[in-house]
Design a protein around this motif. Structure first.
Motif, PDB file in Angstrom:
ATOM      1  N   LEU A  60       0.830  -1.207   0.000  1.00 49.01           N
ATOM      2  CA  LEU A  60       0.000   0.000   0.000  1.00 49.01           C
ATOM      3  C   LEU A  60       0.862   1.254   0.000  1.00 49.01           C
ATOM      4  O   LEU A  60       0.560   2.235  -0.709  1.00 49.01           O
ATOM      5  N   GLU A  61       1.931   1.225   0.797  1.00 45.17           N
ATOM      6  CA  GLU A  61       2.819   2.392   0.854  1.00 45.17           C
ATOM      7  C   GLU A  61       3.530   2.599  -0.485  1.00 45.17           C
ATOM      8  O   GLU A  61       3.706   3.747  -0.929  1.00 45.17           O
ATOM      9  N   ASP A  62       3.915   1.487  -1.098  1.00 41.01           N
ATOM     10  CA  ASP A  62       4.555   1.612  -2.421  1.00 41.01           C
ATOM     11  C   ASP A  62       3.589   2.221  -3.439  1.00 41.01           C
ATOM     12  O   ASP A  62       3.966   3.097  -4.232  1.00 41.01           O
ATOM     13  N   ASP A  63       2.339   1.739  -3.432  1.00 40.10           N
ATOM     14  CA  ASP A  63       1.340   2.294  -4.359  1.00 40.10           C
ATOM     15  C   ASP A  63       1.087   3.767  -4.060  1.00 40.10           C
ATOM     16  O   ASP A  63       0.945   4.590  -4.983  1.00 40.10           O
ATOM     17  N   TYR A  64       1.041   4.093  -2.774  1.00 39.97           N
ATOM     18  CA  TYR A  64       0.827   5.488  -2.378  1.00 39.97           C
ATOM     19  C   TYR A  64       1.983   6.361  -2.858  1.00 39.97           C
ATOM     20  O   TYR A  64       1.765   7.444  -3.435  1.00 39.97           O
ATOM     21  N   ASN A  65       3.196   5.879  -2.595  1.00 40.81           N
ATOM     22  CA  ASN A  65       4.365   6.661  -3.036  1.00 40.81           C
ATOM     23  C   ASN A  65       4.390   6.792  -4.563  1.00 40.81           C
ATOM     24  O   ASN A  65       4.793   7.843  -5.101  1.00 40.81           O
ATOM     25  N   GLU A  66       3.964   5.749  -5.260  1.00 43.65           N
ATOM     26  CA  GLU A  66       3.900   5.810  -6.720  1.00 43.65           C
ATOM     27  C   GLU A  66       2.874   6.841  -7.176  1.00 43.65           C
ATOM     28  O   GLU A  66       3.117   7.613  -8.121  1.00 43.65           O
ATOM     29  N   ALA A  71       1.677  12.054  -9.406  1.00 42.45           N
ATOM     30  CA  ALA A  71       1.023  13.358  -9.304  1.00 42.45           C
ATOM     31  C   ALA A  71       2.044  14.472  -9.489  1.00 42.45           C
ATOM     32  O   ALA A  71       1.784  15.489 -10.170  1.00 42.45           O
ATOM     33  N   HIS A  72       3.207  14.288  -8.888  1.00 43.55           N
ATOM     34  CA  HIS A  72       4.266  15.295  -9.033  1.00 43.55           C
ATOM     35  C   HIS A  72       4.754  15.375 -10.481  1.00 43.55           C
ATOM     36  O   HIS A  72       4.930  16.470 -11.048  1.00 43.55           O
ATOM     37  N   ALA A 114      -4.084  10.964  -9.809  1.00 47.60           N
ATOM     38  CA  ALA A 114      -3.047  10.373  -8.975  1.00 47.60           C
ATOM     39  C   ALA A 114      -3.142  10.890  -7.545  1.00 47.60           C
ATOM     40  O   ALA A 114      -2.980  10.130  -6.566  1.00 47.60           O
ATOM     41  N   GLU A 115      -3.398  12.192  -7.390  1.00 51.00           N
ATOM     42  CA  GLU A 115      -3.541  12.773  -6.055  1.00 51.00           C
ATOM     43  C   GLU A 115      -4.754  12.169  -5.334  1.00 51.00           C
ATOM     44  O   GLU A 115      -4.708  11.919  -4.126  1.00 51.00           O
ATOM     45  N   SER A 116      -5.823  11.938  -6.130  1.00 52.89           N
ATOM     46  CA  SER A 116      -7.024  11.361  -5.526  1.00 52.89           C
ATOM     47  C   SER A 116      -6.761   9.937  -5.036  1.00 52.89           C
ATOM     48  O   SER A 116      -7.199   9.543  -3.948  1.00 52.89           O
ATOM     49  N   GLU A 117      -6.072   9.171  -5.848  1.00 48.86           N
ATOM     50  CA  GLU A 117      -5.741   7.795  -5.435  1.00 48.86           C
ATOM     51  C   GLU A 117      -4.840   7.798  -4.205  1.00 48.86           C
ATOM     52  O   GLU A 117      -5.023   6.977  -3.292  1.00 48.86           O
ATOM     53  N   LYS A 119      -4.613  10.130  -1.904  1.00 51.27           N
ATOM     54  CA  LYS A 119      -5.381  10.588  -0.751  1.00 51.27           C
ATOM     55  C   LYS A 119      -6.338   9.509  -0.267  1.00 51.27           C
ATOM     56  O   LYS A 119      -6.549   9.332   0.941  1.00 51.27           O
ATOM     57  N   GLY A 120      -6.935   8.759  -1.224  1.00 53.77           N
ATOM     58  CA  GLY A 120      -7.839   7.686  -0.840  1.00 53.77           C
ATOM     59  C   GLY A 120      -7.132   6.544  -0.125  1.00 53.77           C
ATOM     60  O   GLY A 120      -7.738   5.829   0.684  1.00 53.77           O
ATOM     61  N   ALA A 121      -5.852   6.358  -0.401  1.00 59.15           N
ATOM     62  CA  ALA A 121      -5.099   5.269   0.237  1.00 59.15           C
ATOM     63  C   ALA A 121      -4.612   5.634   1.632  1.00 59.15           C
ATOM     64  O   ALA A 121      -4.250   4.738   2.418  1.00 59.15           O
ATOM     65  N   GLU A 122      -4.605   6.889   1.970  1.00 57.32           N
ATOM     66  CA  GLU A 122      -4.044   7.332   3.260  1.00 57.32           C
ATOM     67  C   GLU A 122      -4.771   6.728   4.458  1.00 57.32           C
ATOM     68  O   GLU A 122      -4.119   6.244   5.402  1.00 57.32           O
ATOM     69  N   PRO A 123      -6.133   6.695   4.506  1.00 63.32           N
ATOM     70  CA  PRO A 123      -6.806   6.072   5.663  1.00 63.32           C
ATOM     71  C   PRO A 123      -6.474   4.588   5.810  1.00 63.32           C
ATOM     72  O   PRO A 123      -6.266   4.101   6.932  1.00 63.32           O
ATOM     73  N   SER A 124      -6.436   3.865   4.670  1.00 65.23           N
ATOM     74  CA  SER A 124      -6.117   2.438   4.729  1.00 65.23           C
ATOM     75  C   SER A 124      -4.703   2.209   5.250  1.00 65.23           C
ATOM     76  O   SER A 124      -4.459   1.302   6.057  1.00 65.23           O
TER      77      SER A 124
END
Length: 262
Positions: A60-66, A71-72, A114-117, A119-124
């Motif tokens: 999950l962290e890898d996907d979030y960082n990706e 997004a950047h 990408a930002e939405s994805e 942000k959506g992963a942050e709670p999980s």
């Protein structure tokens, strides 16, 4: 369901009260051996489950960082396309300006996705991190419990062996205690005393019989002397009447009045 069962077991076993369990055990040593085996197996299962949970968190962290990186990157591309459009517009090239503005819009759209994805992963990710922390704590507590169990088991086995050795020593001392009538030595001594008493009884009985025999011999000797003196009297041997010896007696009853008739 399997993971939930293992996680629930971690919490339950980590809170287990060893002393309370031992108080209710018929054989504490056997129960501790079984508990050590169960804890060892549960820890192995828990470590595998926790490792998998940590792996899922890292994915999950890898996907979030990706997503953050994408997004950047899309933001940079949108900025570059927008600047390019401005250059073409300044040069009077409206068509290319519109083209790069459209590219900037697409880049911005993808940046937003990408930002939405992300942000959506942050709670999980936050929830998963909390679960992992709790599982690590529970697993560490289980390992501490296992150390306590192992130590308690070793202590109990040592105490049991010491008690058994003391019991053997006590039985050995008791078996040679001459003051203890229940010991082997006491029984042997009692048997010998009875044999000695029996011998004394036999000796006393034999002595009594011997005294009677000597008394009979004395009576026979006296009667023999009387007969000899009577024979001497009849023969006119005056010496026989004057010989020393015990007073004459006969087996028949003598009437003293018969002597007066002489």
């Amino acid at each position: 369901m399997v993971k939930q069962s293992i996680f629930g077991r971690i919490a339950q076993l980590a809170k287990a009260n060893i002393n309370s369990l031992l108080d209710n055990a018929e054989d504490p040593q056997k129960m501790l051996d079984q508990m050590v085996r169960d804890y060892t197996n549960n820890i192995a299962e828990a470590e595998s489950a926790v490792a998998q949970t940590i792996g899922n968190l890292r994915m999950l962290e890898d996907d979030y960082n990706e997503d953050v990186k994408n997004a950047h990157d899309w933001g940079n591309k949108a900025l570059a396309a927008s600047r390019k459009a401005d250059e073409f517009r300044a040069a009077g090239d409206v068509a290319d300006a519109e083209k790069f503005d459209n590219l900037a819009k697409v880049a911005l759209q993808r940046q937003m996705a990408a930002e939405s994805e992300a942000k959506g992963a942050e709670p999980s990710i936050a929830s998963q991190r909390e679960v992992v922390d709790k599982l690590k704590t529970g697993l560490e507590q289980m390992k501490n419990k296992l150390n306590q169990l192992t130590s308690k088991r070793n202590e109990l086995v040592a105490r049991s062996k010491t008690a058994a050795a003391q019991s053997q020593v006590h039985d050995a001392i008791k078996s040679i205690d001459i003051m203890d009538p229940t010991s082997e030595v006491g029984r042997f001594e009692e048997k010998i005393r009875r044999e000695e008493a029996k011998v004394r009884g036999q000796q006393e009985l034999a002595a009594s019989s011997l005294d009677a025999q000597f008394n009979q011999l004395e009576d026979l000797g006296e009667q023999t002397e009387i007969e000899a003196r009577l024979a001497a009297l009849k023969a006119g041997n005056s010496k026989g009447a004057l010989g020393a010896g015990s007073p004459a007696s006969s087996g028949s009853t003598v009437d003293e009045a018969d002597f007066d008739k002489l």
